[in-house]
Enzyme design. Structure first.
Site, PDB file in Angstrom:
ATOM      1  N   ASP A  91       0.829  -1.202   0.000  1.00  0.00           N
ATOM      2  CA  ASP A  91       0.000   0.000   0.000  1.00  0.00           C
ATOM      3  C   ASP A  91       0.864   1.252   0.000  1.00  0.00           C
ATOM      4  O   ASP A  91       0.544   2.247  -0.660  1.00  0.00           O
ATOM      5  CB  ASP A  91      -0.925   0.013   1.224  1.00  0.00           C
ATOM      6  CG  ASP A  91      -2.015  -1.042   1.121  1.00  0.00           C
ATOM      7  OD1 ASP A  91      -2.711  -1.253   2.120  1.00  0.00           O
ATOM      8  OD2 ASP A  91      -2.151  -1.640   0.044  1.00  0.00           O
TER       9      ASP A  91
ATOM     10  N   LYS B 154      -7.879   1.387  11.188  1.00  0.00           N
ATOM     11  CA  LYS B 154      -8.112   1.113   9.767  1.00  0.00           C
ATOM     12  C   LYS B 154      -7.878  -0.373   9.527  1.00  0.00           C
ATOM     13  O   LYS B 154      -6.742  -0.833   9.435  1.00  0.00           O
ATOM     14  CB  LYS B 154      -7.184   1.951   8.883  1.00  0.00           C
ATOM     15  CG  LYS B 154      -7.444   1.798   7.398  1.00  0.00           C
ATOM     16  CD  LYS B 154      -6.525   2.702   6.589  1.00  0.00           C
ATOM     17  CE  LYS B 154      -6.802   2.548   5.109  1.00  0.00           C
ATOM     18  NZ  LYS B 154      -6.522   1.172   4.629  1.00  0.00           N
TER      19      LYS B 154
ATOM     20  N   GLU C 210     -15.887  -3.024   6.891  1.00  0.00           N
ATOM     21  CA  GLU C 210     -14.721  -3.762   6.403  1.00  0.00           C
ATOM     22  C   GLU C 210     -14.857  -5.220   6.835  1.00  0.00           C
ATOM     23  O   GLU C 210     -15.072  -5.499   8.015  1.00  0.00           O
ATOM     24  CB  GLU C 210     -13.444  -3.174   6.996  1.00  0.00           C
ATOM     25  CG  GLU C 210     -12.186  -3.594   6.290  1.00  0.00           C
ATOM     26  CD  GLU C 210     -11.814  -2.684   5.138  1.00  0.00           C
ATOM     27  OE1 GLU C 210     -10.761  -2.908   4.525  1.00  0.00           O
ATOM     28  OE2 GLU C 210     -12.584  -1.739   4.852  1.00  0.00           O
TER      29      GLU C 210
ATOM     30  N   LYS D 259     -11.835  11.210  11.364  1.00  0.00           N
ATOM     31  CA  LYS D 259     -12.957  11.870  10.693  1.00  0.00           C
ATOM     32  C   LYS D 259     -13.460  13.025  11.560  1.00  0.00           C
ATOM     33  O   LYS D 259     -13.550  12.882  12.783  1.00  0.00           O
ATOM     34  CB  LYS D 259     -14.114  10.884  10.461  1.00  0.00           C
ATOM     35  CG  LYS D 259     -13.746   9.684   9.614  1.00  0.00           C
ATOM     36  CD  LYS D 259     -14.897   8.686   9.537  1.00  0.00           C
ATOM     37  CE  LYS D 259     -14.493   7.456   8.736  1.00  0.00           C
ATOM     38  NZ  LYS D 259     -15.560   6.425   8.719  1.00  0.00           N
TER      39      LYS D 259
ATOM     40  N   LYS E   2      -1.374   6.304   7.866  1.00  0.00           N
ATOM     41  CA  LYS E   2      -0.790   4.977   7.724  1.00  0.00           C
ATOM     42  C   LYS E   2       0.362   4.767   8.709  1.00  0.00           C
ATOM     43  O   LYS E   2       1.131   5.683   8.990  1.00  0.00           O
ATOM     44  CB  LYS E   2      -0.269   4.790   6.296  1.00  0.00           C
ATOM     45  CG  LYS E   2      -1.354   4.811   5.221  1.00  0.00           C
ATOM     46  CD  LYS E   2      -2.256   3.604   5.328  1.00  0.00           C
ATOM     47  CE  LYS E   2      -3.136   3.451   4.110  1.00  0.00           C
ATOM     48  NZ  LYS E   2      -2.413   3.048   2.897  1.00  0.00           N
TER      49      LYS E   2
ATOM     50  N   CYS F  69      16.049  -8.462 -25.030  1.00  0.00           N
ATOM     51  CA  CYS F  69      16.149  -8.466 -26.496  1.00  0.00           C
ATOM     52  C   CYS F  69      17.497  -7.991 -27.018  1.00  0.00           C
ATOM     53  O   CYS F  69      17.699  -7.927 -28.228  1.00  0.00           O
ATOM     54  CB  CYS F  69      15.036  -7.605 -27.096  1.00  0.00           C
ATOM     55  SG  CYS F  69      15.215  -5.822 -26.772  1.00  0.00           S
TER      56      CYS F  69
ATOM     57  N   CYS G 221      10.924  -5.935 -28.318  1.00  0.00           N
ATOM     58  CA  CYS G 221      11.313  -6.434 -27.002  1.00  0.00           C
ATOM     59  C   CYS G 221      10.198  -7.298 -26.427  1.00  0.00           C
ATOM     60  O   CYS G 221       9.059  -6.848 -26.295  1.00  0.00           O
ATOM     61  CB  CYS G 221      11.613  -5.279 -26.052  1.00  0.00           C
ATOM     62  SG  CYS G 221      12.127  -5.826 -24.410  1.00  0.00           S
TER      63      CYS G 221
END
Length: 682
Positions: A40, A123, A181, A297, A321, A418, A439
């Protein structure tokens, strides 16, 4: 630095296109196939880089950009349903500075100085879903999908014990969309993998993948056998009364029988948010489920409404995060991989190390600039970070542990696939294979580009079919497309006799094209539609373009030294010239004219010699349609405003270009005036 018709440096345009391609690819892997290739955090980095480019060069932003969308299209195995209210994504924060910026944007928009009340929630690392209830009865479950519509997984969600089938409460609204979730607890994941191992079956990589795979089973009984949990985190469309705060809604959802997080809190001010973040980061290993950050929030629904949304995310929420996990190991060797756009990426082969829950043996070194920045050598001990808890990267060298026999990392002079020469553009980090059409690593993308709408426009030849043709070795180069028969095509997956016949007919029809389209279809770097058209008009034939020198090419409007070099290098490759010859031998043709004759025709067009700039949002015409009409009338369409600009067409949202046009006292039209102007010319 050369400028393109989009008003941005060529390097920026190329990087933007590359980022869009990468993000769309990884989005599909993540949302549809449950097979993420990157963490992520890496996806977020690419996303932010694209956002920065689009902010710096607004003409690069399109309606189909990943920054304007959420997720990916639905799987064909499930029917598609439309969400009553779009399921938006969230912007991300990665640092204290990002959180402070988030709070400042809210205060500035609300014009307040008081501390703001935030609802804080873990989360969950799972799959976002939407549940629709009518009169308290669960009637539908759907995945996020593209944000507007998702996959109908009703039968599967009904098997999950934590999802109420009936809400027996007088306060439940007549229509209620619940968002949440679905995840797999760590203990359930461990037991699931243990059973799979005992049966000799393939085990899951992590709980998130296990949850996704369980939820998208066509047989609901398989979903029912998996230890899945849904935690509700918000509501969508509602016909009825709700509390005035987000925290109040979560409390009400809990009262109605939904699982809501026991870790949720309400705090005041961003400092308290950061304290909560640090607290949860410490508690993270002890939690019964995986989380990859914290969602903050604005708690007041009234303030949420005042703040509103950007195209893909609410202004009143953000996902902070967690930082990636790190370990030390040794680089045993470095190999070079060729990507689908020709970028050559160094990959470190590591002494296997256990980090972030898995054993890691490979890590990306990104590019030559990154190797130089890190100062990394083969034999070095390095710090590995599992960014986003999925794929590792080298973040630092432990210089004190460098052995005397360490070896510098040398990029290859020839493509590992290649053997074409590799190239590096000044100011660009990536080293690329110049092989293009020839290629093998780039073959699929080259063919997809060749048959695309603005190139040879082969109707019915989509990405999946191209991949089948290449994977089954039915097509090795673009000219092989014209050897395909209905018999061969009918043998492919999901290709019946009628579809095969239609595709053969479309291929036959595509043989008759124009020189600009053919030149664009070859995929020469930096040669877009406008440049292909300019080259075709200037030289009149593919042979003259192939023979042109750098100086000859730079005589073409908008062709600078970088583009000229790309064109020369492309046609210097014997195998590229052979590919063109093979296409002509297969019947691909176009009318050619003497350059002077074409120039005479251009000069006779009503807008010959005039330069137009399109800015803002056009509502009746698309940008492409407006551009095509102007080009057909002989005009040049530029991406930047200058004293040489003859007219600026400004739609809603026009910004700095309109301001500059007014400062230079240039002619400006709105879209209605522009359409009338075109009508008068025709």
């Amino acid at each position: 630095m050369s400028q393109t018709s989009q008003g941005a440096p060529a390097e920026a345009v190329a990087r933007c296109a590359e980022l869009v391609q990468q993000l769309n690819h990884h989005s599909k892997l993540y949302y549809l196939l449950d097979q993420p290739e990157i963490p992520d955090a890496e996806y977020d980095r690419l996303f932010r880089e694209l956002q920065t480019l689009e902010r710096d060069y607004p003409t690069l932003k399109t309606a189909s950009s990943p920054t304007q969308r959420v997720g990916a299209e639905t799987l064909s195995e499930f029917s598609s349903v439309t969400h009553e209210m779009p399921m938006l994504s969230l912007d991300n924060a990665f640092s204290e500075a990002d959180m402070l910026g988030f709070e400042k944007r809210i205060r500035d928009r609300l014009k307040i100085s008081d501390d703001i009340e935030f609802a804080c929630e873990p989360k969950f690392d799972g799959i976002a879903v939407s549940l629709l209830y009518r009169n308290g009865e669960l009637i539908r479950g759907a995945t996020r999908g593209d944000g507007s519509s998702g996959e109908d997984i009703t039968l599967n969600v009904r098997t999950i014990g934590s999802i109420p089938l009936h809400l027996n409460n007088a306060s439940v609204p007549a229509v209620l969309e619940v968002r949440g979730e679905i995840f797999m607890p760590k203990s359930g994941f461990a037991k699931l993998n243990l059973r799979a191992a005992e049966r000799g079956e393939k085990t899951f990589v992590n709980p998130r993948n296990a949850a996704a795979g369980s939820l998208r089973q066509l047989d609901p009984s398989i979903t029912a056998s998996r230890p899945l949990v849904m935690c509700a985190y918000s509501v969508g469309y509602v016909e009825g009364e709700l509390p005035e705060t987000h925290s109040g809604i979560l409390q009400l959802l809990g009262d109605w029988g939904f699982v809501v997080s026991d870790e949720r809190r309400v705090v005041t001010g961003v400092a308290a948010c950061l304290d909560y973040f640090q607290m949860m980061q410490k508690r993270r290993p002890a939690l019964a489920y995986d989380i990859d950050g914290i969602v903050f929030k604005v708690n007041s629904l009234e303030l949420q409404q005042q703040l509103g949304f950007v195209s893909r995310a609410p202004r009143w929420a953000i996902a902070h995060k967690f930082p990636a996990q790190e370990e030390m190991t040794r680089i045993n060797d470095v190999e070079f991989q060729v990507g689908r756009t020709g970028a050559i990426t160094p990959v470190a082969r590591l002494e296997p190390v256990f980090v972030g829950g898995v054993t890691v043996s490979n890590a990306t070194l990104h590019n030559r600039d990154e190797i130089e920045r890190l100062g990394v050598r083969i034999g070095d001990t390095v710090i590995i970070r599992r960014a986003g808890d999925v794929i590792p990267q080298v973040v630092a060298v432990v210089a004190s542990k460098r052995p005397k026999d360490s070896v510098s990392i040398e990029f290859p002079e020839l493509c590992p696939i290649c053997s074409s020469p590799v190239e590096r553009v000044e100011g660009e980090a990536a080293v690329r294979c110049s092989g293009g059409l020839i290629c093998g690593a780039q073959r699929k993308e080259a063919i997809k580009h060749f048959v695309s709408r603005k190139a040879l426009d082969v109707d019915g030849l989509g990405d999946k079919l191209v991949e089948q043709l290449v994977d089954q070795e039915l097509v090795h180069e673009v000219a092989d497309l014209y050897q395909l028969s209905t018999e061969v095509l009918t043998g492919l997956e999901r290709m019946g006799p009628k579809s095969a016949a239609n595709l053969v007919a479309a291929l036959e029809q595509s043989k008759t094209t124009t020189l600009p389209r053919f030149l664009y279809s070859l995929g020469v770097r930096e040669v877009g539609e406008a440049t292909a058209r300019a080259l075709a008009l200037h030289f009149g034939s593919i042979a003259r373009i192939a023979e042109a020198s750098d100086i000859d090419l730079q005589a073409v409007p908008d062709v600078g030294p970088v583009v000229a070099r790309y064109v020369v290098e492309f046609f210097q490759q014997a195998r590229n010239r052979a590919a063109i010859t093979a296409l002509q031998a297969a019947g691909v043709n176009w009318p050619e004219q003497e350059p002077k004759q074409q120039q005479d025709e251009i000069q006779a067009l009503p807008l010959s010699g005039q330069t137009f700039v399109l800015t803002g949002s056009l509502e009746v015409l698309t940008r492409d349609q407006a551009k095509e009409k102007l080009l057909a009338l002989g005009a040049k369409v530029s991406g930047s405003v200058s004293a040489k600009t003859d007219c600026v067409v400004a739609g809603p949202g026009a910004g700095s270009k309109l301001v500059k046009a007014e400062q230079l006292n240039l002619k400006v039209m709105d879209e209605a005036e522009f359409i009338q102007f075109l009508a008068e010319l025709n």
